[in-house]
Design an enzyme around this catalytic site. Structure first.
Site, PDB file in Angstrom:
ATOM      1  N   LYS A  40      49.478  42.101  29.568  1.00  0.00           N
ATOM      2  CA  LYS A  40      49.907  43.080  30.421  1.00  0.00           C
ATOM      3  C   LYS A  40      49.121  42.595  31.628  1.00  0.00           C
ATOM      4  O   LYS A  40      47.857  41.959  31.655  1.00  0.00           O
ATOM      5  CB  LYS A  40      49.908  44.381  30.214  1.00  0.00           C
ATOM      6  CG  LYS A  40      48.372  44.994  29.559  1.00  0.00           C
ATOM      7  CD  LYS A  40      48.500  46.138  28.795  1.00  0.00           C
ATOM      8  CE  LYS A  40      46.728  46.419  28.456  1.00  0.00           C
ATOM      9  NZ  LYS A  40      46.756  47.475  27.449  1.00  0.00           N
ATOM     10  N   TYR A 250      27.037  43.650  56.842  1.00  0.00           N
ATOM     11  CA  TYR A 250      26.939  44.957  57.506  1.00  0.00           C
ATOM     12  C   TYR A 250      25.957  45.856  57.262  1.00  0.00           C
ATOM     13  O   TYR A 250      25.237  45.896  55.891  1.00  0.00           O
ATOM     14  CB  TYR A 250      28.445  45.396  56.681  1.00  0.00           C
ATOM     15  CG  TYR A 250      29.454  44.924  57.305  1.00  0.00           C
ATOM     16  CD1 TYR A 250      29.675  45.143  59.047  1.00  0.00           C
ATOM     17  CD2 TYR A 250      30.502  44.295  56.679  1.00  0.00           C
ATOM     18  CE1 TYR A 250      30.836  44.658  59.344  1.00  0.00           C
ATOM     19  CE2 TYR A 250      31.785  43.819  57.190  1.00  0.00           C
ATOM     20  CZ  TYR A 250      31.999  44.008  58.600  1.00  0.00           C
ATOM     21  OH  TYR A 250      32.934  43.448  59.075  1.00  0.00           O
TER      22      TYR A 250
END
Ligand SMILES: *Cc1c(COP(=O)(O)O)cnc(C)c1O
Length: 347
Positions: A40, A250
């Protein structure tokens, strides 16, 4: 028409031999039972187009996905009668799709059983909930006449705490065993990767490993058996010199204590390299360590190039991503680490 695309600046190196060896190891550890494969979520992020052929060629015959939408990509590589869909049918359209595609739904409720019988669907799997309280029939539902009408191939249950020493494991195993005596079925299945290590009483006829196929080590007993499969690699897209006192990234969370050389790689949180790695992750050039400095940005991460001053723009570096260690370092689970890896990686 567009010209052919140049190469990506991100790639997942996938060790196909290790993937095949992991399946064979889990198949051997499953004793009398055969190992299937949970594929999956695009084979836990590896890419089903890469993983399914390797598993098939290693000898795997049973494949599990969660959603109907995952079926077509898998059927390009494996026969439909070896595919089961864990979430089962929610609508008549799901049941009709399963029937015409020739894949088995896993029936998780009386509603799903009714849909499958109304579709005259044929063989299916059944999931019984023995204590995880997620999806699956209750033990009490097993005596419902609808269940007697199903043509059950695999009778499943799923363990909540297989990777821990927990009283719940034995309790679930006993309920699953009781269910095996209550409903007609061809094969029985209980164990995920960690469940395989709980021993023969948990094996039944089929096991459903996922994580460990792809290099995950959920319990210490598997450490010797499982090889790393996935290694993220990224190109340096810039190299710069900064002076003492200058900051990187940042919010200026990293400040250089000395003049230093900094590299910027083409890997960011959108690629699954989450901000959890800010100031913590490690990249590598051969055996030289390149620590992550400052905040991970959306598309970029800065590294300290002190140990590898020969590196230039366009050179490739590797990300330290051994799953048990990376999980301990980042606080992310091994499942998250794998399935986060994004679509910009060439696979
Ligand atoms: C995902 C899944 C598995 C595989 O579990 P791992 O812990 O990854 O080995 C097995 N069974 C079911 C029902 C699943 O949903």
């Amino acid at each position: 028409m567009l010209p052919e695309l140049p190469s990506a600046t991100l790639r997942l190196s996938i060790d196909r031999d290790a993937l095949a060896a992991n399946w064979r190891a889990l198949d051997r550890l499953s004793g009398q039972a055969r190992a299937g494969a949970a594929v999956k979520a695009d084979a836990y992020g590896l890419g089903v187009a890469v993983a399914a052929p390797v598993l098939r060629d290693a000898g795997c015959e049973d494949f599990f996905v969660a959603h109907w939408q995952e079926v077509p990509a898998l059927l390009a590589h494996v026969p439909a009668n070896g595919v089961a869909v864990l979430h089962g049918p929610l609508t008549a359209a799901d049941a009709a799709f399963a029937k015409s595609a020739g894949v088995r739904p896993v029936i998780n409720s009386l509603h799903q059983a009714r849909l499958w019988i109304e579709a005259a669907g044929g063989p299916c799997d059944v999931m019984i909930d023995t204590g995880i309280n997620r999806i699956g029939l209750n033990m009490a539902d097993l005596s419902d006449p609808l269940i007697g009408q199903l043509q059950i191939d695999v009778l499943h249950s799923h363990l909540a705490s297989a990777e821990e020493e927990s009283a719940l494991n034995a309790a679930q195993q006993m309920r699953w065993n009781a269910a095996r005596g209550q409903v007609q079925h061809k094969r029985a299945s209980l164990a995920n990767s960690a469940g395989i290590m709980l021993g023969p009483a948990y094996h039944g006829d089929l096991t459903r490993p996922g994580l460990s196929l792809f290099g995950g080590v959920p319990c210490a007993d598997l450490a010797q058996e499982i090889r790393q499969v996935v290694r993220p690699e990224t190109a340096l897209i810039q190299v710069r010199e900064i002076g003492a006192g200058e900051s990187v990234g940042y919010n200026a969370t990293f400040v250089a204590e000395r003049d230093m050389r900094v590299g910027v790689v083409s890997l960011g949180y959108v690629d699954g390299y989450l901000r959890a790695w800010s100031g913590k992750g490690m990249l590598r050039s051969m055996d030289r360590q390149l620590p992550v400095i400052g905040r991970v940005s959306m598309d970029m991460t800065a590294v300290d190039l002190t140990a590898a001053t020969d590196l230039r723009e366009g050179d490739w570096v590797m990300v330290d991503y051994t799953l048990p260690e990376a999980s301990a370092a980042s606080g992310l689970s091994q499942y998250e680490l794998l399935t986060l890896l994004g679509r910009r990686f060439a696979r």
